[in-house]
Design an enzyme around this catalytic site. Sequence first.
Site, PDB file in Angstrom:
ATOM      1  N   LYS A 285      -6.312  -4.333   0.375  1.00 17.61           N
ATOM      2  CA  LYS A 285      -7.370  -3.271  -0.226  1.00 17.61           C
ATOM      3  C   LYS A 285      -8.175  -3.883  -1.119  1.00 17.61           C
ATOM      4  O   LYS A 285      -8.425  -3.488  -2.378  1.00 17.61           O
ATOM      5  CB  LYS A 285      -6.512  -2.294  -0.550  1.00 17.61           C
ATOM      6  CG  LYS A 285      -7.294  -0.797  -0.861  1.00 17.61           C
ATOM      7  CD  LYS A 285      -7.663   0.024   0.071  1.00 17.61           C
ATOM      8  CE  LYS A 285      -8.485   1.003  -0.365  1.00 17.61           C
ATOM      9  NZ  LYS A 285      -9.239   1.812   0.934  1.00 17.61           N
TER      10      LYS A 285
ATOM     11  N   ASP B 155      -6.178   0.817   5.008  1.00 18.95           N
ATOM     12  CA  ASP B 155      -6.439   2.067   5.729  1.00 18.95           C
ATOM     13  C   ASP B 155      -7.176   1.876   7.036  1.00 18.95           C
ATOM     14  O   ASP B 155      -6.623   2.551   8.017  1.00 18.95           O
ATOM     15  CB  ASP B 155      -6.971   2.868   4.657  1.00 18.95           C
ATOM     16  CG  ASP B 155      -8.281   2.248   4.054  1.00 18.95           C
ATOM     17  OD1 ASP B 155      -8.141   1.109   3.913  1.00 18.95           O
ATOM     18  OD2 ASP B 155      -9.244   2.926   3.564  1.00 18.95           O
TER      19      ASP B 155
ATOM     20  N   ASP C  48       5.632  -2.550   4.184  1.00 12.98           N
ATOM     21  CA  ASP C  48       6.769  -1.493   4.137  1.00 12.98           C
ATOM     22  C   ASP C  48       6.026  -0.326   5.099  1.00 12.98           C
ATOM     23  O   ASP C  48       6.988   0.127   6.048  1.00 12.98           O
ATOM     24  CB  ASP C  48       7.156  -1.135   3.021  1.00 12.98           C
ATOM     25  CG  ASP C  48       8.554  -0.298   2.866  1.00 12.98           C
ATOM     26  OD1 ASP C  48       9.099  -0.078   3.761  1.00 12.98           O
ATOM     27  OD2 ASP C  48       8.850   0.505   1.985  1.00 12.98           O
TER      28      ASP C  48
END
Length: 359
Positions: free
Chosen positions: A190, A223, A247
């Site tokens: 990100k 995302d 995770d």
Amino acid sequence: MAYSVTFIPGDGIGPEVTDAARKVLEATGVKFDWDLAFAGDQAQDRYGTPLPDYLLNSIRKNQIALKGPVTTPIGSGFRSVNVAIRKALDLYVCLRPCKLYLGAPSPYKAVDVVIVRENSEDLYMGIEYAQWTIQASRLIRFIEDCGDKVRPDSSFSIKAISTSASQRIAKYAFEYARANKRKKVCAIHKANILKATDGLFMSTCSEVAKSYPDINFETHIVDSICSQLVRHPEKHDVLVLPNLYGDIVSELCAGIIGGLGLAPGANIGDKIAVFEPTHGSAPNYAGKNKVNPMAMMLCGVLMLRHLGEKDAADTLEDAIAKVIAQGKFVTYDMKADRDDPTAVGTAEVAEAVIKKMKE
Ligand code: NAD
């Protein structure tokens, strides 16, 4: 020769799924010398600690473990026993292959994604300061000295990403891709928002990629990869991710291939490997002979491959795939209707897999 393996039944559904995995592994004909060890609730009850020294010493000695899911007892002083084991043994890779088997409850046709999750740093280091602590007020002063502002009632979690840990996980992902004839490694980040930490992870992966010109390399924002995985999982290959995204994306991929009951994993260091499924100890199902042992059995397949027992690994994986495809001896989570009365129990799945291996 028998392989010495630390065998950790774990808590909740752990004893049932590890028992099923042990039985199918023994049925391959490979010999194991199981070194029984307890962690979590079971160890707390026996030894007053969820992480006894003898457990870590057993894994260090055998360098290999088959581990069921473990519950961290509340008030035991551990944030997570699982994270503590990975930390104590420097198991810096979390490998989670997510492969779709024909007949699994999934709307997709072909999925074969491998998650390579960094296991040692990021927000999982557990460096947190609650808002009322002296450390939090010092951090607020430090931040103000830097010319930035945070609300005075803030708590903090530190996200630490290092060049060295990013390098070793990226190298592992590329070596894995090369050894397993994979075509592409994709680094997930990100960095558009977290320029220092995720920016470092992304640039380090890009640097490591230069040493592997035979493997395609891409980067994706976390995302965006979630949306792409849901729409076109077949387009993805090896993903390398920092700890937290690893995770979350692991569970997303487990959902894509038919659920947690089918998602195996391994925690790997330079010498030691601990094989454990993605799922937890699901305490509500404990002792009910209900849950799917296939994730744990597929951990056994990964373990056999790690040991170089390729034929046994292929035989076991093939038998599991056939039982899934047949759809007759599968647990409730593999059925379209979860209350389907034809679903069988954990132990019956093990029997069916053993029978398939013998056919
Ligand atoms: P969980 O994975 O244990 O269970 C969530 C749900 O997933 C279950 O209620 C069940 O519906 C389904 N599920 C899980 N495993 C399944 C299987 N084999 N077959 C069929 N369905 C299955 O997650 P949770 O409820 O968030 O965690 C329970 C405990 O497990 C917690 O104490 C947590 O800390 C621990 N945990 C341990 C590990 C580990 O040991 N590596 C990993 C995750 C969670």
